[in-house]
Design a protein around this motif. Sequence first.
Motif, short mmCIF file in Angstrom:
data_model
loop_
_atom_site.label_atom_id
_atom_site.label_comp_id
_atom_site.label_asym_id
_atom_site.label_seq_id
_atom_site.Cartn_x
_atom_site.Cartn_y
_atom_site.Cartn_z
N GLY A 1 5.06 1.27 -3.76
CA GLY A 1 5.96 1.58 -2.65
C GLY A 1 6.56 2.96 -2.84
O GLY A 1 6.60 3.79 -1.94
N ASP B 1 4.26 1.57 5.01
CA ASP B 1 4.46 0.14 5.31
C ASP B 1 5.56 -0.04 6.36
O ASP B 1 5.44 -0.87 7.26
N GLY C 1 -1.39 0.21 -5.27
CA GLY C 1 -2.01 -0.17 -4.00
C GLY C 1 -2.37 1.02 -3.12
O GLY C 1 -3.31 0.93 -2.32
N GLU D 1 -6.90 -0.31 4.58
CA GLU D 1 -7.90 0.75 4.37
C GLU D 1 -7.54 2.03 5.12
O GLU D 1 -8.41 2.85 5.39
N SER E 1 7.19 -2.71 -3.16
CA SER E 1 6.55 -3.18 -1.92
C SER E 1 6.73 -4.68 -1.72
O SER E 1 6.46 -5.18 -0.63
N1 ADP Z 1 -6.42 -2.47 1.22
C1 ADP Z 1 -5.38 -1.66 1.35
N2 ADP Z 1 -5.39 -0.68 2.28
C2 ADP Z 1 -4.34 0.16 2.42
N3 ADP Z 1 -3.22 0.06 1.70
C3 ADP Z 1 -3.14 -0.91 0.77
C4 ADP Z 1 -4.21 -1.82 0.54
N4 ADP Z 1 -3.85 -2.66 -0.47
C5 ADP Z 1 -2.60 -2.29 -0.83
N5 ADP Z 1 -2.17 -1.25 -0.10
C6 ADP Z 1 -0.86 -0.59 -0.16
O1 ADP Z 1 -0.33 -0.76 -1.45
C7 ADP Z 1 0.98 -1.35 -1.36
C8 ADP Z 1 1.22 -2.22 -2.55
O2 ADP Z 1 0.95 -1.48 -3.71
P1 ADP Z 1 1.54 -1.90 -5.10
O3 ADP Z 1 0.90 -1.06 -6.13
O4 ADP Z 1 1.48 -3.37 -5.25
O5 ADP Z 1 3.04 -1.42 -4.91
P2 ADP Z 1 4.37 -2.02 -5.53
O6 ADP Z 1 4.29 -1.72 -6.98
O7 ADP Z 1 5.45 -1.25 -4.82
O8 ADP Z 1 4.36 -3.48 -5.19
C9 ADP Z 1 0.94 -2.12 -0.06
O9 ADP Z 1 2.25 -2.34 0.42
C10 ADP Z 1 0.11 -1.22 0.82
O10 ADP Z 1 0.88 -0.17 1.36
#
Ligand code: ADP
Length: 391
Positions: free
Chosen positions: A170, A192, A293, A208, A11
């Motif tokens: 992601g 995303d 996330g 959210e 992501s």
């Molecule tokens: N508060 C939130 N509400 C909805 N989705 C979220 C929120 N916080 C993070 N995300 C989702 O989580 C993703 C990032 O997750 P993450 O575990 O860091 O993934 P990666 O390992 O691919 O970086 C964001 O791009 C978003 O889609």
Amino acid sequence: MRVIGLMSGTSYDAIDAAAADLEPAGDRLVLKPLGMVSERYDDELRAALAAALPPGTCSLAEVCRLDTRIGQAFAAVAVRADRELCEHRADLVASHGQTVYHWVESGRAHGTLQLGQPAWIAEATGLPVVADFRPRDIAAGGQGAPLVSLFDRLWLRGRPGTPVALNLGGIANLTAPDGTAFDTGPGCALLDAAVRESGCGGLPYDAEGALAARGTIDPRLLRRLLAEPYYALPPPKTTGKELFHAGHLRRALSGLGTLPAEDVLATLARLTAETVADAVRRVGGTEVIASGGGTRNPVLMRMLRERLAGVPVRPSDALGLPSAAKEAYAFAVLGFLTVHGLPGTVPASTGARHPSVLGSVTPGRNGLRLPPTGPSAPERLEVRDPRGGGT
Ligand SMILES: Nc1ncnc2c1ncn2[C@@H]1O[C@H](COP(=O)(O)OP(=O)(O)O)[C@@H](O)[C@H]1O
Ligand SMILES: [Mg+2]
């Protein structure tokens, strides 16, 4: 040994750092979490990265610039983690770097590239740095992913039933107790992409799940998305944004007229929930320990729980590791294993011919002094609250 794990996933939303004290105790490795810090990529670097990632292309000059700037950004987060979480007493940094390309052809990984030059991290922190974890597994015939499977297995061993570790980044991936581990498909990547394409809201994601919550699932779009052959491939398998990017979504949407962004998001949340739930059932999961996330998106989590009726879905926080930090902790453990000469892979997960000691090591300010006699490979990981107690 006090280790800082650095991670930025597909992501590329933020660089996450988690610090842990890691000590062998008999057949266990005891992990005391010291906390996490996280910093978003600045807008300019994020935009440069977005332009360079597939399906975009870029020059070697741009690769060099990105490698340098990402390395500097990782270094800044490592310095902060050492100061704020470690009282300047970290011994080692383990940096995953930023994946920019995972070269898969005919279902086999041939190469993988993570940027974030570790020299910057070593220079800024003075600490030795383990980086470039994935290529060694590919050289040993594996997919180079998922690499968190050893951590997951050690961590969940001993729980009743068939606990499955799920990371909703992601891309979504899971690990089953027998070592079966694979990317199930998109986690948040298409959600995303849809938010970016629609230009809705100020954030690069559906915060959210507020938009998805107002949408209705479009069965035609869902059917088209589910027709992607990746989902039916047997594991081991890995995927990335080379496949699940905005173009993939655009193709599925073509000819369906203009759908409201809310409906597209609801449908994409359902796609992730359905493909993850199918994968959990495929490995016979009786419990899901979720991180990443995507756990912050209540619509996605509700749909996942519906599709997994009878199989509880628990956040990793319930087992002592904050869901946003789990992967960074996993890389801290992988770095620890490397400097102790211990393998960091499960061949059943990656498809490699044999387990490998992972990574490349950049010496710190005092050169490189590896621990003289390493412990034997741990059988279990015990997460213990630094203030006492355990899980
Ligand atoms: N508060 C939130 N509400 C909805 N989705 C979220 C929120 N916080 C993070 N995300 C989702 O989580 C993703 C990032 O997750 P993450 O575990 O860091 O993934 P990666 O390992 O691919 O970086 C964001 O791009 C978003 O889609
Ligand atoms: Mg992230």
